[in-house]
Write an enzyme that holds these catalytic residues in place. Structure first.
Site, PDB file in Angstrom:
ATOM      1  N   LYS A 155       0.862  -1.184   0.000  1.00 48.75           N
ATOM      2  CA  LYS A 155       0.000   0.000   0.000  1.00 48.75           C
ATOM      3  C   LYS A 155       0.890   1.224   0.000  1.00 48.75           C
ATOM      4  O   LYS A 155       2.015   1.179   0.510  1.00 48.75           O
ATOM      5  CB  LYS A 155      -0.886  -0.003   1.255  1.00 48.75           C
ATOM      6  N   ASN A 194     -15.659   6.833  -4.861  1.00 51.31           N
ATOM      7  CA  ASN A 194     -15.842   5.829  -5.925  1.00 51.31           C
ATOM      8  C   ASN A 194     -16.571   4.593  -5.395  1.00 51.31           C
ATOM      9  O   ASN A 194     -17.567   4.151  -5.971  1.00 51.31           O
ATOM     10  CB  ASN A 194     -14.475   5.442  -6.510  1.00 51.31           C
ATOM     11  N   GLY A 212     -18.254   4.098  -2.454  1.00 45.27           N
ATOM     12  CA  GLY A 212     -19.560   4.374  -1.839  1.00 45.27           C
ATOM     13  C   GLY A 212     -20.640   4.677  -2.858  1.00 45.27           C
ATOM     14  O   GLY A 212     -21.765   4.167  -2.762  1.00 45.27           O
TER      15      GLY A 212
END
Ligand code: GLU
Length: 420
Positions: free
Chosen positions: A105, A225, A227
């Site tokens: 990440k 994006n 939600g």
């Protein structure tokens, strides 16, 4: 109150499944540490001519199963421990969905809402300049995450190409279709999440997706994006009624049902879902406590905690966000019979379609959207089924089942490589 630390949460989960998997202390120690961390400082020229230094990270957690994979977040509250925890979750996510990838990440501490498109582009390019020698198709493949988009991915691809002299589509995923992106990547996380909810519904007797589903209510926290598409697909795929949505500024509640596409138009006009005509205002906290059938946290980590778990009244908690529920909260929810679809099972659709994007890039190919949907369906059903069966057979919560399966696969790859 103790400061939230996602890495610690992940470590405790590893301890729990370590017993089931009979891991040696050495293996457990390896699993609790990221393999490689880059901490970078990014000088970026702002529109007013000044130079500002932004702090960035890329954390590659474990690559036993393949090159590491995971998104890049642009967020003002980013911390190294959050990124470490999210990188670990990516490792389990790729393993659980049986992708030949490890986990990573990245993040930059910044507030994209206060930055111009030019500033964001220069920041995105500076980030790639700083990490470019440590990413690549066989090394580590970034993707979008919170507050990054296909536009950001396109700038990053272009910067990588400018530095290396090669347009290698497979270096990054979540790209625009015109730059080697895959059909279906845009709403893949939400689509995958709804496939998981449908599978959960089959076991719980909730008729998701059928004509009688209209009586089922859904609340979605977050309208980015993931939600937005979660709310849209709640209607399209789930045939359920979306009664509440929210964003970082607050939420709206309409018991008769909201039209997510229209709410999006309002947000594009005004900057927020707040103030949508005909809906009552609710806070993010109140939204989480609505008596709905399906609650979808689709924003950030650490939103369902010991402080509010007792007030959660949903039947299904579908974690579209990464790490939204703390361990203490989870115990409470489990006792109350709330069915949890854990994050890295529920939101795997994003990285699954990223993987499809990589496969298409390697072959210089482009699949029809039906092919993407068919394969996504297959992968999600498979993973849900495995976790559900494991949980039922061993009498453990869904998250523990998912952890045990995923960590078990990572350990097996470490053994075959001769690391342990
Ligand atoms: N950021 C997404 C996630 O958390 C997608 C990662 C990817 O596509 O590599 O799963």
């Amino acid at each position: 109150m103790e400061e939230f630390n996602l890495l610690e949460t992940v470590r405790k989960q590893i301890c729990t499944c370590s017993l089931d998997l009979r891991l040696t202390p050495n293996v457990e120690a390896l699993l609790k540490m990221p393999m490689r961390e880059l901490h970078v400082s990014l000088p970026v020229r702002m529109d007013d001519g000044t130079i500002r230094a932004f702090q960035g990270f890329r954390i590659q957690y474990n690559n036993a199963r393949g090159p590491t994979k995971g998104g890049i977040r642009f967020h003002p509250d980013e911390t190294a421990n959050t990124i470490r925890g999210l990188a670990a979750i990516m490792t389990w996510k790729c393993a659980l969905h049986d992708l030949p990838l490890g986990g990573a990440k990245g993040g930059v501490v910044c507030n994209p809402k206060n930055m111009s498109p030019g500033e964001l582009e220069r920041l995105s390019r500076a980030y790639i300049q700083a990490i470019c020698h440590h990413i690549g198709p066989g090394i580590d493949i970034p993707a979008p995450d919170v507050y990054t988009s296909e536009t950001v991915m396109a700038w990053m691809l272009d910067e990588y190409a400018a530095i290396t002299g090669r347009t290698e589509f497979g270096v990054i995923t979540g790209k625009p279709i015109s730059l080697g992106g895959s059909g279906g990547r845009e709403d893949a996380t939400a689509r995958g999440g709804w496939i998981a909810i449908r599978e959960a519904g089959r076991h719980l007797g909730l008729p998701i997706g059928s004509d009688t589903a209209e009586g089922l209510t859904v609340a979605v926290q977050g309208f980015g994006n993931v939600g937005f598409h979660a709310a849209r697909l709640a209607r399209e795929l789930g045939k359920c009624t979306v009664v509440a949505v929210s964003d970082s500024r607050g939420g709206i509640h309409q018991p008769e049902g909201l039209d997510p596409a229209d709410v999006l138009r309002h947000k594009q006009r005004t900057g927020s879902v707040v103030g949508y005509p005909g809906a009552a205002a609710v806070s993010n906290e109140e939204l989480l406590q609505l008596p709905v059938d399906i609650l979808i946290p689709a924003a950030l980590e650490n939103v369902i905690t010991a402080a509010n778990a007792h007030a959660i009244r949903a039947r299904v908690l579908a974690e579209f966000a990464n790490g939204p529920t703390t361990r203490e909260a989870e115990e409470y929810l489990e006792q109350n019979g709330i069915h949890i679809i854990p994050d890295f099972l529920c939101n795997g659709g994003g990285v699954i379609v990223s993987y499809f994007e990589m496969v298409q890039n390697y072959n210089m190919d482009h699949w029809p959207i039906e092919e993407v949907y068919r394969r996504l369906d297959e992968k999600m059903i498979n993973a849900y089924d495995r976790v559900h069966t494991f949980a039922a057979t061993h009498g453990v919560p869904m998250r523990q089942a998912a952890y045990t399966l995923a960590v078990g696969r990572v350990v097996k790859a470490m053994e075959r490589r001769g690391w342990v």
